[in-house]
Design a protein around this motif. Structure first.
Motif, PDB file in Angstrom:
ATOM      1  N   TRP A 102     -13.778  -8.867  -4.819  1.00 18.38           N
ATOM      2  CA  TRP A 102     -12.817  -8.009  -4.121  1.00 18.38           C
ATOM      3  C   TRP A 102     -13.507  -6.933  -3.276  1.00 18.38           C
ATOM      4  N   TYR A 103     -14.796  -6.646  -3.497  1.00 18.84           N
ATOM      5  CA  TYR A 103     -15.497  -5.682  -2.635  1.00 18.84           C
ATOM      6  C   TYR A 103     -15.429  -6.120  -1.165  1.00 18.84           C
ATOM      7  N   ALA A 104     -15.393  -7.438  -0.967  1.00 24.26           N
ATOM      8  CA  ALA A 104     -15.368  -7.949   0.412  1.00 24.26           C
ATOM      9  C   ALA A 104     -13.933  -8.061   0.934  1.00 24.26           C
ATOM     10  N   GLY A 105     -12.944  -7.757   0.083  1.00 24.89           N
ATOM     11  CA  GLY A 105     -11.542  -7.900   0.477  1.00 24.89           C
ATOM     12  C   GLY A 105     -11.029  -6.704   1.267  1.00 24.89           C
ATOM     13  N   GLN A 106      -9.840  -6.874   1.821  1.00 28.07           N
ATOM     14  CA  GLN A 106      -9.196  -5.789   2.570  1.00 28.07           C
ATOM     15  C   GLN A 106      -7.795  -5.575   2.023  1.00 28.07           C
ATOM     16  N   THR A 107      -7.314  -4.368   2.146  1.00 26.48           N
ATOM     17  CA  THR A 107      -5.926  -4.112   1.765  1.00 26.48           C
ATOM     18  C   THR A 107      -5.020  -4.637   2.886  1.00 26.48           C
ATOM     19  N   ASP A 161      -5.094   6.206   1.092  1.00 29.96           N
ATOM     20  CA  ASP A 161      -3.683   5.903   1.194  1.00 29.96           C
ATOM     21  C   ASP A 161      -3.218   5.345  -0.152  1.00 29.96           C
ATOM     22  N   LEU A 162      -2.028   5.754  -0.588  1.00 34.67           N
ATOM     23  CA  LEU A 162      -1.560   5.343  -1.914  1.00 34.67           C
ATOM     24  C   LEU A 162      -1.494   3.815  -2.043  1.00 34.67           C
ATOM     25  N   SER A 163      -0.959   3.152  -1.009  1.00 33.63           N
ATOM     26  CA  SER A 163      -0.837   1.689  -1.139  1.00 33.63           C
ATOM     27  C   SER A 163      -2.216   1.025  -1.152  1.00 33.63           C
TER      28      SER A 163
END
Ligand code: SF4
Length: 442
Positions: A102-107, A161-163
């Motif tokens: 998940w380090y490579a993931g994006q919100t 950001d909260l989300s």
């Protein structure tokens, strides 16, 4: 020093002496992204040392000058990584925790998740606010060992950001088994620290289902702690760093000027009483003030039923104290064994929360490997096992998303006026800043 160290002893020695990296190591592909985000303390290499009672997670200093003179060398062999003590010719097997996917993931807003939070050991650490206002004074009032003003906002997203926080925590829980999210911020000024944290703890409780910890400078308005608990906070920590008032004043000029040591003690005492054993931490740095003061701090913190969080001083690059010597192994071993014994004497429940390994400190749970395993050691171990069984149900409820009663956008009705005694100077400045005196609603 015995020639072969046990896992906790090796942890202490690595904190004190750091480690060099042999060219055989391929950390770019094997290790977690190195990040200087938390007052410089998390700037090292995350490492796991297998021990007979448990695996020990630590963040080994590798960049600082003292680490370049260390006898320890990290090497890669066909069987994995090892730390070689070149002076004594002893090899210790270690593991390098890999970077989680998940380090490579994006919100969903496109924010890289590793810029929202990072693993420190097995918990997720999130620096909520990009600023510590102590750094905006001229000359700086930042704590003398700290580099936050140099790092945060450079390596991280400034305002979280909260989300983004919720999505990152959810992925970290699903993929890395995270059970605890630690929310941290520097001095926010005008007693805003707890107010800033409230929406995040509620969001994490209701939308993710994790244990939450909050670490901000203490509030003189003690009722805010009740409010934060209602919003979902499970743990508070108070970094007062030095027990000796002279060291506190000289090395923490911002905390001395705007808060005063007594403000930390009042908040620690209030929350420890309210929340019960082990739910609050007093955080100190060992290896700078005289040893007797560190031992006094441990007695004070554990005497309240609070958890001692003891960082071994790291002369972080770029900080004003980068030339201050790193402490000695023998002193730090003594401190950590004393810490374990103080927890035992005060019945502090150590190591009972699920899957929380903290890499920045020698935890009391790690320090179980230091004392002689005599009758009192075995009695305490038996009590801790019983305590773990007792709290299992509570933790599994907390790890499911659930509604919390507190409203982060509204103070509770009828809260009392703050009455906390502060130092004269701190009170004068707090009044000037409008911190004292209860504002109703936001
Ligand atoms: S309060 Fe001190 S240690 Fe914390 S971020 Fe500010 S200067 Fe650094």
């Amino acid at each position: 020093m015995a020639d072969i160290l046990n896992a906790c002893e090796l942890e202490i020695d690595l904190f004190c002496r750091g480690m060099r990296i042999d060219p055989s190591s391929t950390l770019q592909q094997d290790a977690r992204f190195l990040s200087r985000t938390r007052a410089g303390l998390g700037s090292g290499l995350e490492l796991v040392i297998p021990g007979d009672l448990k695996d020990i997670w630590m963040n080994v200093p590798i960049e600082e000058d003292f680490a370049q003179d260390s006898p320890y060398l990290l090497m890669k062999s066909p069987d994995g990584y090892l730390v070689r003590d070149e002076k004594k010719q002893i090899d210790y097997n270690v593991q390098i925790p890999p970077e989680p996917p998940w380090y490579a993931g994006q919100t969903s807003q496109g924010t890289p998740m590793h810029k929202v939070g990072i693993l420190q050991g097995t918990y997720l650490g999130i620096y909520i606010s990009n600023s510590c206002s102590f750094w905006y004074h001229s000359p700086s009032l930042g704590c003398r060992f700290c580099t936050t003003g140099l790092n945060v906002g450079v390596n991280e997203v400034s305002n979280k950001d909260l989300s983004d926080v919720v999505e990152t925590a959810r992925r970290a829980k699903e993929e890395s088994g995270v059970t605890f999210v630690h929310l941290n911020s520097g001095f926010a000024g005008r007693d805003r620290g707890l107010d800033i944290m409230a929406p995040y703890v509620k969001g994490l409780k209701e939308q993710v289902g994790v244990l939450t910890g909050v670490q901000v400078t203490p509030s003189p308005n003690l009722w805010k702690y009740d409010w934060l608990v209602d919003c979902g906070t499970d743990h508070f920590s108070f970094c007062y760093e030095f027990h000796n008032p002279r060291f506190f004043a000289e090395l923490l000029p911002g905390k001395e000027k705007f808060l005063g040591q007594r403000t930390f003690f009042n908040a620690l005492e209030y929350t420890a009483k309210k929340m019960g054993p082990g739910r609050v931490s007093g955080e100190i740095i060992a290896g700078v003030e005289p040893l007797e003061d560190t031992l006094r701090a441990i007695d004070y913190i554990t005497g309240l039923g609070a958890f001692p969080t003891i960082c071994i001083f790291r002369p972080t690059l770029g900080s004003e104290m980068e030339r201050h010597p790193s402490p000695t192994y023998s002193d730090m071993r003594l401190v950590m064994e004393y810490m374990w014994d103080a927890c035992r004497r005060n019945n502090i429940p150590i190591g009972v929360a699920p899957n929380i390994e903290v890499s920045l400190i020698v935890s009391p749970d790690d320090a179980r490997m230091l004392p002689k395993r005599d009758f009192k050691w075995r009695m305490y171990e038996a009590k801790l096992k019983a305590a773990s069984r007792l709290v299992k149900g509570r933790f599994s409820r907390e790890l499911k998303p659930h509604t919390v009663a507190g409203d982060p956008n509204r103070y509770p009705e009828g809260v009392p006026e703050p009455v906390m005694p502060m130092s004269e100077e701190a009170t004068r400045l707090a009044r000037q800043e409008g911190v004292l005196g209860h504002p109703v609603g936001h």
